[in-house]
Design an enzyme around this catalytic site. Structure first.
Site, PDB file in Angstrom:
ATOM      1  N   CYS A   1       0.820  -1.208   0.000  1.00  0.00           N
ATOM      2  CA  CYS A   1       0.000   0.000   0.000  1.00  0.00           C
ATOM      3  C   CYS A   1       0.855   1.261   0.000  1.00  0.00           C
ATOM      4  CB  CYS A   1      -0.981   0.001   1.161  1.00  0.00           C
ATOM      5  SG  CYS A   1      -0.211  -0.175   2.761  1.00  0.00           S
TER       6      CYS A   1
ATOM      7  N   CYS B   1      32.629  37.702  14.382  1.00  0.00           N
ATOM      8  CA  CYS B   1      32.949  38.746  13.410  1.00  0.00           C
ATOM      9  C   CYS B   1      31.769  39.063  12.489  1.00  0.00           C
ATOM     10  CB  CYS B   1      34.166  38.336  12.582  1.00  0.00           C
ATOM     11  SG  CYS B   1      33.820  37.052  11.372  1.00  0.00           S
TER      12      CYS B   1
ATOM     13  N   CYS C   1      35.144  29.519  11.302  1.00  0.00           N
ATOM     14  CA  CYS C   1      34.777  30.723  10.569  1.00  0.00           C
ATOM     15  C   CYS C   1      35.863  31.015   9.552  1.00  0.00           C
ATOM     16  CB  CYS C   1      34.600  31.906  11.526  1.00  0.00           C
ATOM     17  SG  CYS C   1      34.464  33.481  10.637  1.00  0.00           S
TER      18      CYS C   1
ATOM     19  N   CYS D   1      37.647  34.493  10.627  1.00  0.00           N
ATOM     20  CA  CYS D   1      38.440  34.414  11.864  1.00  0.00           C
ATOM     21  C   CYS D   1      39.496  33.312  11.798  1.00  0.00           C
ATOM     22  CB  CYS D   1      37.555  34.100  13.074  1.00  0.00           C
ATOM     23  SG  CYS D   1      36.247  35.259  13.397  1.00  0.00           S
TER      24      CYS D   1
ATOM     25  N   HIS E   1      -1.563   1.540   7.559  1.00  0.00           N
ATOM     26  CA  HIS E   1      -2.052   1.369   6.194  1.00  0.00           C
ATOM     27  C   HIS E   1      -1.945   2.714   5.477  1.00  0.00           C
ATOM     28  CE1 HIS E   1      -4.329  -0.244   2.904  1.00  0.00           C
ATOM     29  NE2 HIS E   1      -5.325   0.614   3.065  1.00  0.00           N
TER      30      HIS E   1
HETATM   31  C1  LIG Z   1      -9.335   0.280   2.741  1.00  0.00           C
HETATM   32  O1  LIG Z   1      -9.924  -0.905   2.269  1.00  0.00           O
HETATM   33  C2  LIG Z   1      -9.948  -1.939   3.218  1.00  0.00           C
HETATM   34  C3  LIG Z   1     -10.552  -3.154   2.551  1.00  0.00           C
HETATM   35  O2  LIG Z   1      -9.813  -3.513   1.444  1.00  0.00           O
HETATM   36  C4  LIG Z   1     -10.775  -1.544   4.411  1.00  0.00           C
HETATM   37  O3  LIG Z   1     -10.738  -2.559   5.382  1.00  0.00           O
HETATM   38  C5  LIG Z   1     -10.215  -0.260   4.986  1.00  0.00           C
HETATM   39  O4  LIG Z   1     -11.037   0.196   6.019  1.00  0.00           O
HETATM   40  C6  LIG Z   1     -10.097   0.799   3.934  1.00  0.00           C
HETATM   41  N1  LIG Z   1      -9.416   1.915   4.524  1.00  0.00           N
HETATM   42  C7  LIG Z   1      -9.761   3.166   4.318  1.00  0.00           C
HETATM   43  C8  LIG Z   1      -8.971   4.154   5.063  1.00  0.00           C
HETATM   44  O5  LIG Z   1     -10.670   3.487   3.570  1.00  0.00           O
END
Ligand SMILES: *[C@@H]1O[C@H](CO)[C@@H](O)[C@H](O)[C@H]1NC(C)=O
Ligand SMILES: *[C@@H]1O[C@H](CO)[C@@H](O)[C@H](O)[C@H]1NC(C)=O
Ligand SMILES: *[C@@H]1O[C@H](CO)[C@@H](O)[C@H](O)[C@H]1NC(C)=O
Length: 362
Positions: free
Chosen positions: A15, A167, A215, A218, A296
């Site tokens: 992902c 300086c 520096c 300096c 995720h």
């Molecule tokens: C993304 O998809 C999954 C299922 O494939 C689901 O469980 C999940 O909640 C979804 N997440 C979002 C943030 O939409």
């Protein structure tokens, strides 16, 4: 219906890759570069043995934008190539989306670099020049080695100024950047703004004790202050919010709500030269939900054709309201500097107080 609303199959913990690919697929100039096959010209001029990463990337973008069905596409050929380029992406471990983005852009850049023979490194220094000119020379020097469509779009230049507290001598260094990693400002409780994070990133830092630099004037180690300003703003500005204690070994995550503008993010106060154009609009976000390794990634992207926002959750693509884009899970933000042509159109349409038409009449 709009094109480009195609999901990407999850190949097992991919992902992070899908999220970034969707953000790049909705980067209009990069998408067009692939759709118009302009990358081929650059590949042809390049005698690197392998150009398969760019080719697979372009093929994937083309499939996503020309497919007549809305069925999700598998990025497995692409994944094979990114693994060849960056073996750390072999396998199916969860990875950091921002690191992946860096590797990917670097890989694409290398295959479409317009420079085929890099000049020998020469030690020419521009320290005698005024800052503005030194910055330009350093940029020209960078382009002698690294020059591609990817650089045209994503790379900017940072200036760091070191000032001696004895300086007052100020020395400057100019470095290219592909994105900015912003520390998350802390403000007791509640939300902070993206500007707070930018201010923290560019805040004057004191280098003292063991860190004391030498520096130049300096000729001795002195307490100095160091400060960043943006010398050259890129067309596409990628802002990475440092939510993780460390990208590789994630021990903790900050879920601070960072409020960021969708339109007219004005970064002129961080420019070395205040007159530069530094106003951006948001068009994509890589969203990380959950904790350290177990999370995720999804992406929110504004479709360049219809201007509507969509959520990309691996193979699913669903419309969303622009008002949902800001959340405490926003992780990598993609901003674009509107093309000058849009301003001109607005003027021709009579949108501004000053219209281009007036300029030509009598
Ligand atoms: C993304 O998809 C999954 C299922 O494939 C689901 O469980 C999940 O909640 C979804 N997440 C979002 C943030 O939409
Ligand atoms: C491309 O090929 C030329 C001639 O063989 C060679 O001199 C040059 O170093 C090559 N460039 C790269 C970037 O490999
Ligand atoms: C982004 O993360 C938040 C927090 O987990 C989650 O509620 C939201 O659904 C995510 N959005 C998308 C589109 O994944």
């Amino acid at each position: 219906i709009a094109q480009g609303l195609v999901g990407l199959r999850n190949l097992g913990n991919t992902c992070f890759m899908n999220s970034i690919l969707q953000c790049l697929s909705n980067t209009q100039s990069l998408r067009d570069y692939c759709l118009h096959n302009s990358h081929r010209r650059d590949l042809n001029n390049n005698n690197h043995t392998n150009t398969a990463l760019m080719e697979e990337f372009a093929k994937l973008i083309q499939t996503m934008w020309t497919s007549s069905s809305s069925e999700a596409v598998s990025p497995s050929e692409f994944k094979t190539q990114i693994q060849r380029f960056a073996p750390r992406f072999v396998g199916y471990n969860q990875q950091d989306a921002q690191e992946f983005l860096r590797f990917l852009l670097d890989g694409l850049h290398n295959e479409v670099n317009r420079v085929t023979v890099r000049p020998r490194g020469n030690m020419e220094d521009f320290d005698h020049l005024p800052d503005e000119e030194k910055g330009k020379k350093m940029w020209a020097k960078y382009l002698e080695r690294e020059d591609s469509k990817i650089v045209d779009l994503f790379v900017g230049q940072l200036k760091s100024s070191l000032t001696c507290s004895e300086c007052g001598y100020c020395s400057t260094v100019f470095d290219p950047f592909w994105d900015l990693s912003l520390p998350i400002a802390k403000k007791g409780y509640g939300e902070v703004s993206l500007m707070d994070c930018m201010r923290l990133f560019t805040k004057e830092d004191v280098l003292d004790g063991d860190e004391k630099p030498t520096c130049y004037r300096c000729k001795a180690r002195r307490r100095c202050t160091k400060k960043f300003t943006v010398q050259k703003f890129p067309k596409i500005l990628v802002l990475h919010l440092k939510r993780f204690s460390e990208a590789r070994i994630r021990t903790s995550k900050l879920s601070t709500f960072v409020n960021f503008p969708m339109k007219d993010l004005d970064l002129r106060e961080f420019a070395s030269d205040r007159s530069s154009s530094a106003v951006y609009n948001l068009y994509a976000v890589s969203n990380h939900s959950g904790t350290t390794m177990g999370g995720h990634y999804t992406a929110y992207c504004c479709n360049p054709e219809n201007g509507e926002w969509y959520t990309y959750n691996d193979s699913r693509v669903t419309p969303m309201s622009a008002s949902q884009v800001r959340s405490s899970d926003a992780y990598v933000l993609f901003y674009e500097r509107p093309a000058a042509r849009h301003c001109l159109e607005a003027m021709i349409d009579g949108g501004g107080a000053w219209s281009a038409r007036n300029a030509f009449s009598n």
